[in-house]
Design an enzyme around this catalytic site. Structure first.
Site, short mmCIF file in Angstrom:
data_model
loop_
_atom_site.label_atom_id
_atom_site.label_comp_id
_atom_site.label_asym_id
_atom_site.label_seq_id
_atom_site.Cartn_x
_atom_site.Cartn_y
_atom_site.Cartn_z
N SER A 166 1.03 -1.11 0.11
CA SER A 166 -0.03 0.09 -0.02
C SER A 166 0.70 1.38 -0.16
O SER A 166 1.65 1.33 -1.02
CB SER A 166 -1.00 -0.07 1.21
OG SER A 166 -1.84 0.87 1.05
N ASP A 322 -8.63 -5.25 -5.78
CA ASP A 322 -7.70 -4.48 -5.04
C ASP A 322 -7.93 -3.02 -5.29
O ASP A 322 -7.04 -2.49 -6.02
CB ASP A 322 -6.45 -4.58 -4.61
CG ASP A 322 -5.83 -3.81 -3.33
OD1 ASP A 322 -6.46 -2.93 -2.85
OD2 ASP A 322 -4.76 -3.83 -3.53
N HIS A 349 -6.39 -6.55 -0.30
CA HIS A 349 -5.31 -5.71 -0.17
C HIS A 349 -4.19 -6.15 0.75
O HIS A 349 -4.48 -6.40 1.80
CB HIS A 349 -5.69 -4.23 0.24
CG HIS A 349 -4.82 -3.05 0.38
ND1 HIS A 349 -4.14 -2.81 -0.93
CD2 HIS A 349 -4.46 -2.32 1.25
CE1 HIS A 349 -3.48 -1.48 -0.62
NE2 HIS A 349 -3.47 -1.41 0.66
#
Length: 632
Positions: A166, A322, A349
């Protein structure tokens, strides 16, 4: 008016660590370049240290250094770097080093033969400075200076890699922008290559459900509000702070004054959600500092020439559901020449859960966490260790939903798929036969209660966990749907579906959302993918995009805003987010149209009007979807 959603994460979500000795420096005030350079600390060969490293402008960046137990003077190690804006570590009271939450991560890398350096981004955690916007140029430049500082340490072999999921995946990729000779390889995992295009404003539509919660949490982190993050007040807050006081300070901060000064700096940070509500087009000013073109400036997509010039090898993981990050992964793959080994899986994710809608919701993720780490270490060993091959294959491994099958390809889209056009027909049918009549349309009033819930592809990117859409048949009753006859044979769809809507609206703006779904013989409706477009963003440009796109390209600039003309038939063409799925014989293909997702997107038009659409399905105005297909 935007409904406030106060999603808060509990303390176990926060990264942690603890420190021993430190060589840090004075106040948070900028120093001259020479003074900052002279003040740089040297990391000692101890297990864990928390240090402030001054940057070119004197702003001090907090780092945690983890070295293998028993490291000796003269040992030289490659280093893994993970930089974040979510606290590099938290300050845990009375917790032994071996029980802090960062210890397992550090131990794993140390045992693999690496030093690990965790970094608080500028304007966050225990670092000084402000955040004009996320991943601004000064923050990105900091990461290059930290990498250079690592290469100078007495325990370093001069080679640095970066990884992360991320935001930390974004910092890993943006590290390459600096061109540091120490940085040899990076692993951007589940990162937002084009943050605004694939997460915040997909198709120009604001993901208010995700962004408000994310913005609230990060604001609390920046202000070191551990009780707010824990959703604790009164006695519950007292209990939390007896265990965790907040972000971990550097070791030299004996009285907490350095941390207090850093947090005071953070008061001036831009609050992303507040800024996004006032922002609509790519070239609009964003936030309190009036920064423009923030969407690309804060994303790797805006820095591809520098990333390519770095030559760094890349190891990439992404999930089909995602947010829309898979499109960025594939766009990068087909734009720059860096070696890129890509894995596209049935993951949420961070690959914590399996999201194949044709499997049980509790299906274990594969490969599991340990196997994923082994793959990651093998990649970095090749580039950072003595005697490593220095080679990474440029290839894509992708999973096909519903088939439980992985495929390797060196080209994207993969070979062997033909574009097949499916047309909208009367009575909500979908057919490969083009309409022949000169009349035919369907009326639809947008239902603003329609939703995909809060376990969807957009929420998972903000810590929402597993992606579970469930049976969509009830929600589809709120939408305008077109469904094929049962398929005679298995059909694989792999690539980039493109839908063209011919419609008239009663309003000048709106959100147009298109879902691709599988309808089983028993009536179960499974979500596959989607696409969205804000009506005023519909103008298509011939200008070359910053990276390879697979459908109509739009600048999304204010100068090219094109409001709808009420009552006038307009062509709206958009690509759905990339997918690979096997539709079984006996199942049907469904296209569902919506004008809202109540839990996910901001309402459009923003004045509260309710659009009524007239969707054309006649010879002169055929609404349709193109699916890249082959017999399964």
């Amino acid at each position: 008016m935007v409904k406030r959603r106060r999603g808060r994460l509990k303390t176990p979500w926060l990264a942690a660590g603890t420190g021993l000795a430190c060589l840090a420096c004075g106040s948070g005030e900028p120093a001259s370049g020479d003074d900052a350079s002279n003040a740089r600390p040297v990391s000692e060969p101890t297990r864990n240290q928390a240090l402030h490293v001054p940057m070119r402008d004197g702003v001090r960046i907090a780092v945690d250094v983890w070295l293998p137990d028993g490291i000796q003077p003269g040992d030289r190690l490659p280093t893994m770097m993970r930089a974040t804006r979510y606290w590099r570590a938290r300050d845990e009271v009375g917790v032994p080093l071996e029980e802090t939450s960062n210890f397992a991560e550090a131990e794993r890398w140390n045992r693999a033969g690496y030093a690990l350096v965790l970094v608080d981004g500028r304007g966050s955690g225990a670092s000084f400075g402000i955040r004009r916007f996320e991943l601004a140029e000064d923050e990105v430049r900091d990461y290059g200076e930290v990498a250079d500082w690592i290469a100078e340490q007495p325990w370093s072999n001069g080679r640095v890699g970066a990884y992360g999921v991320s935001y930390a995946g974004n910092t890993a990729e943006m590290l390459a922008v600096n061109g540091s000779p120490a940085v040899k390889a990076i692993a951007p995992l589940f990162n937002d290559f084009d943050n605004f295009g694939h997460l915040i404003f997909p198709g120009g539509v604001l993901t208010v459900g995700f962004l408000e919660s994310w913005s609230d949490r990060t604001r609390m982190q920046d202000l070191n509000d551990i009780c707010g993050l824990s959703d604790a007040t009164g006695p519950a807050c007292d209990e939390v702070t007896r265990r965790v006081t907040g972000v971990k300070p550097v070791d030299a901060d004996h009285d907490g004054s350095l941390l207090a000064a850093a947090v005071a700096d953070h008061q001036a940070n831009t609050v992303p959600f507040e800024a996004a509500l006032e922002y609509e087009f790519r070239d609009d000013p964003f936030g309190r500092y009036g920064e423009t073109n923030v969407g690309h400036r804060r994303s790797p997509s805006g820095h591809l020439p520098q990333i390519e010039a770095s030559g760094v090898a890349m190891f990439i993981r992404v999930g089909w559901q995602d947010a829309a990050t898979v499109n960025g992964t594939l766009g990068r793959y087909n734009t720059i020449s860096n070696p890129q080994q890509v894995f596209i899986g049935p993951w949420d994710h961070g690959a914590r859960n399996d999201t194949d809608p044709f499997k049980a919701d509790d299906t274990p993720v594969a490969p599991d966490e340990n196997a994923q780490f082994v793959e990651l270490v093998a990649f970095f060993d090749a580039h950072l260790k003595e005697g490593g091959s220095g080679e990474t294959p440029t290839e894509i491994h992708y999973y096909t939903l519903g088939a439980d099958r992985w495929t390797r390809t060196e080209q994207w889209p993969p070979a062997g798929f033909d574009d097949v056009t499916w047309y909208f027909h009367e009575e909500g049918t979908l057919s490969t036969e083009a309409p022949a009549t000169e009349a035919g349309d369907d009326r639809y009033a947008v239902d603003f209660t329609a939703t995909t819930g809060t376990r969807n592809r957009w929420y998972t990117n903000g810590g929402g966990g597993d992606v579970v859409y469930g049976d969509r048949r009830v929600e589809d009753e709120k939408l305008l749907t077109y469904t094929s006859a049962p398929l005679a044979t298995d059909l694989e769809i792999t690539g980039h579906p493109v839908v063209t809507l011919q419609l008239a609206s009663t309003e000048t703006d709106g959100a147009f959302i298109v879902y691709l779904e599988d309808v089983a013989p028993d009536g179960t409706v499974r979500y596959i993918t989607e696409g969205q477009l804000r009506g005023v963003m519909r103008a298509v440009t011939e200008d070359r995009p910053l990276y390879r796109k697979y459908g109509p390209h739009r600048s999304e600039s204010r100068a090219e805003a094109l409001p709808l003309v009420p009552g006038e038939v307009t062509e709206l063409s958009l690509d759905l987010w990339t997918t690979s799925v096997l539709i079984r014989a006996g199942h049907r293909i469904r296209v569902a149209l919506a004008g809202a997702d109540a839990d996910t997107f901001l309402r459009y038009p923003r004045d509260g009007a309710v659009p009524e659409w007239t969707v054309q399905r006649r010879a002169a105005y055929p609404s349709r979807i193109i699916l890249p297909s082959r017999a399964g």
